[in-house]
Design a protein around this motif. Structure first.
Motif, PDB file in Angstrom:
ATOM      1  N   GLU A 193     -48.190 -11.386 118.149  1.00 15.58           N
ATOM      2  CA  GLU A 193     -49.278 -12.092 118.838  1.00 15.58           C
ATOM      3  C   GLU A 193     -48.850 -12.345 120.277  1.00 15.58           C
ATOM      4  OE1 GLU A 193     -50.881 -16.587 119.392  1.00 15.58           O
ATOM      5  OE2 GLU A 193     -49.976 -16.087 117.478  1.00 15.58           O
ATOM      6  N   ASP A 194     -49.664 -11.903 121.220  1.00 17.32           N
ATOM      7  CA  ASP A 194     -49.408 -12.192 122.626  1.00 17.32           C
ATOM      8  C   ASP A 194     -49.933 -13.580 122.963  1.00 17.32           C
ATOM      9  OD1 ASP A 194     -48.402  -9.640 122.904  1.00 17.32           O
ATOM     10  OD2 ASP A 194     -50.169  -8.835 123.906  1.00 17.32           O
ATOM     11  N   VAL A 195     -49.125 -14.365 123.648  1.00 16.22           N
ATOM     12  CA  VAL A 195     -49.547 -15.666 124.165  1.00 16.22           C
ATOM     13  C   VAL A 195     -49.841 -15.446 125.644  1.00 16.22           C
ATOM     14  CG1 VAL A 195     -48.899 -18.067 124.541  1.00 16.22           C
ATOM     15  CG2 VAL A 195     -48.070 -16.851 122.503  1.00 16.22           C
ATOM     16  N   ARG A 196     -51.078 -15.710 126.058  1.00 19.38           N
ATOM     17  CA  ARG A 196     -51.505 -15.409 127.426  1.00 19.38           C
ATOM     18  C   ARG A 196     -52.025 -16.662 128.128  1.00 19.38           C
ATOM     19  NH1 ARG A 196     -51.359 -10.150 128.658  1.00 19.38           N
ATOM     20  NH2 ARG A 196     -51.066  -8.724 126.926  1.00 19.38           N
ATOM     21  N   ALA A 197     -51.918 -16.646 129.454  1.00 21.41           N
ATOM     22  CA  ALA A 197     -52.414 -17.756 130.268  1.00 21.41           C
ATOM     23  C   ALA A 197     -53.936 -17.769 130.248  1.00 21.41           C
ATOM     24  CB  ALA A 197     -51.912 -17.611 131.701  1.00 21.41           C
TER      25      ALA A 197
ATOM     26  N   ILE B  10     -50.852 -28.674 131.170  1.00 17.56           N
ATOM     27  CA  ILE B  10     -51.667 -28.013 130.156  1.00 17.56           C
ATOM     28  C   ILE B  10     -50.745 -27.308 129.160  1.00 17.56           C
ATOM     29  CG2 ILE B  10     -53.453 -26.269 129.771  1.00 17.56           C
ATOM     30  CD1 ILE B  10     -53.500 -26.990 133.171  1.00 17.56           C
ATOM     31  N   PRO B  11     -50.650 -27.794 127.917  1.00 13.47           N
ATOM     32  CA  PRO B  11     -49.813 -27.110 126.940  1.00 13.47           C
ATOM     33  C   PRO B  11     -50.482 -25.816 126.477  1.00 13.47           C
ATOM     34  CG  PRO B  11     -50.887 -28.996 125.930  1.00 13.47           C
ATOM     35  CD  PRO B  11     -51.257 -29.014 127.392  1.00 13.47           C
ATOM     36  N   VAL B  12     -49.678 -24.771 126.329  1.00 11.46           N
ATOM     37  CA  VAL B  12     -50.148 -23.518 125.736  1.00 11.46           C
ATOM     38  C   VAL B  12     -49.561 -23.492 124.332  1.00 11.46           C
ATOM     39  CG1 VAL B  12     -50.128 -21.011 125.884  1.00 11.46           C
ATOM     40  CG2 VAL B  12     -50.221 -22.383 127.979  1.00 11.46           C
ATOM     41  N   LEU B  13     -50.430 -23.420 123.327  1.00  9.64           N
ATOM     42  CA  LEU B  13     -50.029 -23.573 121.933  1.00  9.64           C
ATOM     43  C   LEU B  13     -49.978 -22.234 121.208  1.00  9.64           C
ATOM     44  CD1 LEU B  13     -52.290 -26.640 121.089  1.00  9.64           C
ATOM     45  CD2 LEU B  13     -49.968 -26.640 122.025  1.00  9.64           C
ATOM     46  N   ALA B  14     -49.082 -22.139 120.230  1.00 13.03           N
ATOM     47  CA  ALA B  14     -49.015 -20.957 119.366  1.00 13.03           C
ATOM     48  C   ALA B  14     -50.266 -20.931 118.498  1.00 13.03           C
ATOM     49  CB  ALA B  14     -47.766 -21.010 118.503  1.00 13.03           C
ATOM     50  N   GLU B  15     -50.906 -19.781 118.430  1.00 10.77           N
ATOM     51  CA  GLU B  15     -52.105 -19.648 117.596  1.00 10.77           C
ATOM     52  C   GLU B  15     -51.767 -19.255 116.163  1.00 10.77           C
ATOM     53  OE1 GLU B  15     -55.127 -17.308 119.454  1.00 10.77           O
ATOM     54  OE2 GLU B  15     -55.054 -18.486 121.283  1.00 10.77           O
ATOM     55  N   SER B  16     -50.495 -18.896 115.918  1.00 11.46           N
ATOM     56  CA  SER B  16     -50.052 -18.581 114.566  1.00 11.46           C
ATOM     57  C   SER B  16     -48.570 -18.887 114.445  1.00 11.46           C
ATOM     58  CB  SER B  16     -50.322 -17.104 114.238  1.00 11.46           C
ATOM     59  OG  SER B  16     -49.605 -16.267 115.109  1.00 11.46           O
ATOM     60  N   ALA B  17     -48.100 -19.018 113.217  1.00  5.27           N
ATOM     61  CA  ALA B  17     -46.683 -19.271 112.973  1.00  5.27           C
ATOM     62  C   ALA B  17     -45.904 -17.975 113.120  1.00  5.27           C
ATOM     63  CB  ALA B  17     -46.502 -19.843 111.570  1.00  5.27           C
ATOM     64  N   GLY B  18     -44.635 -18.103 113.488  1.00  7.38           N
ATOM     65  CA  GLY B  18     -43.791 -16.922 113.605  1.00  7.38           C
ATOM     66  C   GLY B  18     -42.529 -17.232 114.377  1.00  7.38           C
ATOM     67  N   THR B  19     -41.890 -16.162 114.851  1.00  9.45           N
ATOM     68  CA  THR B  19     -40.660 -16.257 115.625  1.00  9.45           C
ATOM     69  C   THR B  19     -40.927 -15.766 117.034  1.00  9.45           C
ATOM     70  OG1 THR B  19     -39.353 -15.834 113.633  1.00  9.45           O
ATOM     71  CG2 THR B  19     -38.247 -15.496 115.738  1.00  9.45           C
ATOM     72  N   ILE B  20     -40.431 -16.501 118.013  1.00 14.10           N
ATOM     73  CA  ILE B  20     -40.608 -16.088 119.410  1.00 14.10           C
ATOM     74  C   ILE B  20     -39.800 -14.813 119.643  1.00 14.10           C
ATOM     75  CG2 ILE B  20     -40.255 -16.720 121.840  1.00 14.10           C
ATOM     76  CD1 ILE B  20     -42.428 -18.374 120.482  1.00 14.10           C
ATOM     77  N   ALA B  21     -40.491 -13.719 119.976  1.00 12.24           N
ATOM     78  CA  ALA B  21     -39.826 -12.438 120.243  1.00 12.24           C
ATOM     79  C   ALA B  21     -39.379 -12.361 121.696  1.00 12.24           C
ATOM     80  CB  ALA B  21     -40.755 -11.279 119.910  1.00 12.24           C
ATOM     81  N   SER B  22     -40.212 -12.890 122.606  1.00 11.56           N
ATOM     82  CA  SER B  22     -39.849 -12.877 124.023  1.00 11.56           C
ATOM     83  C   SER B  22     -40.594 -13.971 124.760  1.00 11.56           C
ATOM     84  CB  SER B  22     -40.167 -11.520 124.665  1.00 11.56           C
ATOM     85  OG  SER B  22     -41.559 -11.305 124.711  1.00 11.56           O
ATOM     86  N   VAL B  23     -39.973 -14.439 125.822  1.00  7.90           N
ATOM     87  CA  VAL B  23     -40.613 -15.348 126.771  1.00  7.90           C
ATOM     88  C   VAL B  23     -40.638 -14.577 128.084  1.00  7.90           C
ATOM     89  CG1 VAL B  23     -40.496 -17.550 127.976  1.00  7.90           C
ATOM     90  CG2 VAL B  23     -39.801 -17.408 125.580  1.00  7.90           C
ATOM     91  N   ASP B  24     -41.830 -14.335 128.606  1.00  8.20           N
ATOM     92  CA  ASP B  24     -42.006 -13.419 129.734  1.00  8.20           C
ATOM     93  C   ASP B  24     -42.277 -14.114 131.058  1.00  8.20           C
ATOM     94  OD1 ASP B  24     -41.918 -10.740 128.259  1.00  8.20           O
ATOM     95  OD2 ASP B  24     -43.327 -11.901 127.070  1.00  8.20           O
TER      96      ASP B  24
END
Length: 71
Positions: free
Chosen positions: A3-7, A40-54
């Motif tokens: 899952e991509d976390v985007r601004a 403004i907090p950016v929240l995980a939309e699903s559970a998992g493991t952080i693969a990368s912080v970009d």
């Protein structure tokens, strides 16, 4: 599936809450963005493991920019 976390808006990265390898639950904060003196907090939309912080603290992100990836 990753899952991509985007601004969601133009903002500055104020704080990074997670690191690669960290486990997150749905709704956990990933990063805190700052825009117009608001945090403004950016929240995980699903559970998992952080693969990368970009992003890094102080980076300016545009709407749609990749912030992190959750596996």
């Amino acid at each position: 599936m990753a899952e991509d976390v985007r601004a969601e808006m133009v903002s500055t990265v104020f704080q990074i809450v997670v690191a690669p390898g960290d486990r997150v639950a749905e709704g956990d904060p990933v990063v805190i963005l700052e825009s117009m003196k608001m945090e403004i907090p950016v929240l995980a939309e699903s559970a998992g493991t952080i693969a990368s912080v970009d992003v890094a603290v102080g980076d300016v992100v545009q709407q749609g920019d990749l912030i992190a990836v959750i596996d």
